[in-house]
Write an enzyme that holds these catalytic residues in place. Structure first.
Site, PDB file in Angstrom:
ATOM      1  N   SER A  72       0.796  -1.229   0.000  1.00 46.56           N
ATOM      2  CA  SER A  72       0.000   0.000   0.000  1.00 46.56           C
ATOM      3  C   SER A  72       0.829   1.280   0.000  1.00 46.56           C
ATOM      4  O   SER A  72       0.251   2.360  -0.162  1.00 46.56           O
ATOM      5  CB  SER A  72      -0.961   0.016   1.180  1.00 46.56           C
ATOM      6  N   LYS A  75       0.196   3.374  -2.890  1.00 45.41           N
ATOM      7  CA  LYS A  75      -1.009   4.207  -2.990  1.00 45.41           C
ATOM      8  C   LYS A  75      -0.715   5.694  -2.818  1.00 45.41           C
ATOM      9  O   LYS A  75      -1.478   6.550  -3.270  1.00 45.41           O
ATOM     10  CB  LYS A  75      -2.066   3.710  -1.997  1.00 45.41           C
ATOM     11  N   TYR A 197      -4.074  -2.553 -10.070  1.00 48.39           N
ATOM     12  CA  TYR A 197      -3.963  -2.411  -8.607  1.00 48.39           C
ATOM     13  C   TYR A 197      -2.968  -3.449  -8.066  1.00 48.39           C
ATOM     14  O   TYR A 197      -2.045  -3.101  -7.315  1.00 48.39           O
ATOM     15  CB  TYR A 197      -5.352  -2.591  -7.990  1.00 48.39           C
ATOM     16  N   TYR A 248      -3.760   3.007   7.917  1.00 45.89           N
ATOM     17  CA  TYR A 248      -4.910   2.141   8.204  1.00 45.89           C
ATOM     18  C   TYR A 248      -5.766   2.753   9.304  1.00 45.89           C
ATOM     19  O   TYR A 248      -5.897   3.967   9.389  1.00 45.89           O
ATOM     20  CB  TYR A 248      -4.454   0.719   8.574  1.00 45.89           C
ATOM     21  N   VAL A 266       1.391  -3.581   3.844  1.00 46.60           N
ATOM     22  CA  VAL A 266       1.482  -4.852   4.560  1.00 46.60           C
ATOM     23  C   VAL A 266       2.775  -5.613   4.236  1.00 46.60           C
ATOM     24  O   VAL A 266       3.044  -6.648   4.838  1.00 46.60           O
ATOM     25  CB  VAL A 266       0.251  -5.766   4.309  1.00 46.60           C
TER      26      VAL A 266
HETATM   27  N1  GLU Z   1      -2.364  -5.402  -2.098  1.00 42.91           N
HETATM   28  C1  GLU Z   1      -2.775  -5.426  -0.725  1.00 42.91           C
HETATM   29  C2  GLU Z   1      -4.254  -5.711  -0.631  1.00 42.91           C
HETATM   30  O1  GLU Z   1      -4.969  -5.349  -1.532  1.00 42.91           O
HETATM   31  C3  GLU Z   1      -2.435  -4.119  -0.116  1.00 42.91           C
HETATM   32  C4  GLU Z   1      -2.635  -4.147   1.344  1.00 42.91           C
HETATM   33  C5  GLU Z   1      -1.878  -3.096   2.072  1.00 42.91           C
HETATM   34  O2  GLU Z   1      -0.657  -2.992   1.985  1.00 42.91           O
HETATM   35  O3  GLU Z   1      -2.567  -2.360   2.787  1.00 42.91           O
HETATM   36  O4  GLU Z   1      -4.737  -6.267   0.306  1.00 42.91           O
END
Ligand code: GLU
Length: 312
Positions: A72, A75, A197, A248, A266
């Protein structure tokens, strides 16, 4: 080490030593993400940290040049690139409030009619990926190209094993994407959005790569070569959303301990911004219950606490 007042020149070598000692003391705490099976193969007690200053200095310690799955953390870059290409249009399809729910929650999306709460929960990141796909024709490629250019590392790439593992176990993300599409909030086919994604989440990059690529936010929107990616006000907005939504359901705890805008993943990486000074990235694969790296958050907490340098 004595507290250093903000505004002083920081001794990043000393700070990285102290941060690493604190991070190492958390050894054994937390668990490596295994809901994406390919992520569970990482060495749990690896640790690295890097700092890139706005003046072009680069510092690193431990496994700072070892690539890991950015997940993430990507992002941050999808949002920045979508804003750089499309300005405020991205905010028509996604909000900017903390979610107070787990990052992959379906519940909130239903009550909020397919408009995700923010760009960093999975639902919101799918919408941003969709818009970046419309704007560039290759959302994941745009993220990889940006990371390569800013870091000077042409080897940065999607790990196909991780991307395939995400797709194989991506029922929840697929459900989110279909649900968003059912509300008319995707411009591209669900499969395309999911592929891009997974491909940007599955990029492998190191702390070194990420601080160099993220330092445009420390320079208020200016890229490594001095050209502007986004306006100062847009950089402020990205930093603000990072602070309130980037870690988060523990963004309050992260602000309390670290006091910086930051994005976690994660894979165990956390990229944080000291506006006007530096980008800092720490990596340790063991995660706490919210999904943030125990070692990385401890390291960043130590760095800002000892230096007295945060946004507060
Ligand atoms: N590709 C992971 C998912 O979609 C990203 C999760 C993350 O790092 O928050 O669950």
């Amino acid at each position: 080490m004595n507290d250093m007042p903000a505004g002083e020149t920081l001794d990043y070598r000393l700070l990285l030593d102290a941060a690493t000692a604190a991070a190492r003391a958390t050894s054994g705490q937390g668990h490596v993400a295994d809901y994406i099976p390919a992520l569970a193969t990482v060495e749990p007690d690896a640790f690295g940290m890097a700092v890139a200053t706005v003046d072009g200095e680069l510092y690193g310690i431990g496994d700072w040049e070892r690539p890991f799955s950015v997940q993430s953390v990507s992002k941050l870059f999808t949002l920045a690139l979508a804003m750089a290409h499309g300005g405020d249009t991205v905010w028509r399809g996604v909000g900017r409030e903390p979610s107070g729910n787990p990052f992959n929650s379906l519940v909130q999306l239903e009550s909020e009619h397919g408009i995700p709460r923010n760009p960093f929960i999975n639902a919101g990141a799918l919408v941003v990926t969709d818009r970046l796909q419309t704007m560039t024709g290759d959302a994941a490629g745009a993220v990889r190209a940006f990371l390569r250019r800013e870091s000077g590392n042409p080897l940065i790439d999607t790990d196909p094993v991780v991307a395939a593992s995400e797709a194989d176990h991506g029922h929840r993300n697929a459900a989110l994407a279909h649900f968003i599409a059912s509300h008319g909030n995707l411009e591209n086919p669900v499969e395309t959005v999911l592929d891009h994604y997974y491909a940007h989440c599955a990029v492998s990059a190191s702390c070194r790569d990420l601080v160099l690529a993220g330092s445009f936010l420390a320079r208020y929107g200016v890229r490594a070569d001095g050209t502007r990616l986004m306006s100062r006000s847009e950089a402020k907005r990205v930093n603000a959303v990072l602070l309130t939504c980037g870690t988060y359901d523990a963004a309050g705890e992260f602000a309390f301990r670290v006091g910086l805008p930051g994005k976690s993943g994660v894979g165990g990486g956390v990229l944080a911004i000291l506006p006007g000074r530096a980008a800092v990235c720490a990596w340790g694969p063991r995660l706490d219950q919210a999904g943030n790296s125990v070692a990385a958050v401890t390291a960043l907490d130590t760095l800002t606490t000892l230096s007295g340098c945060s946004i507060f």
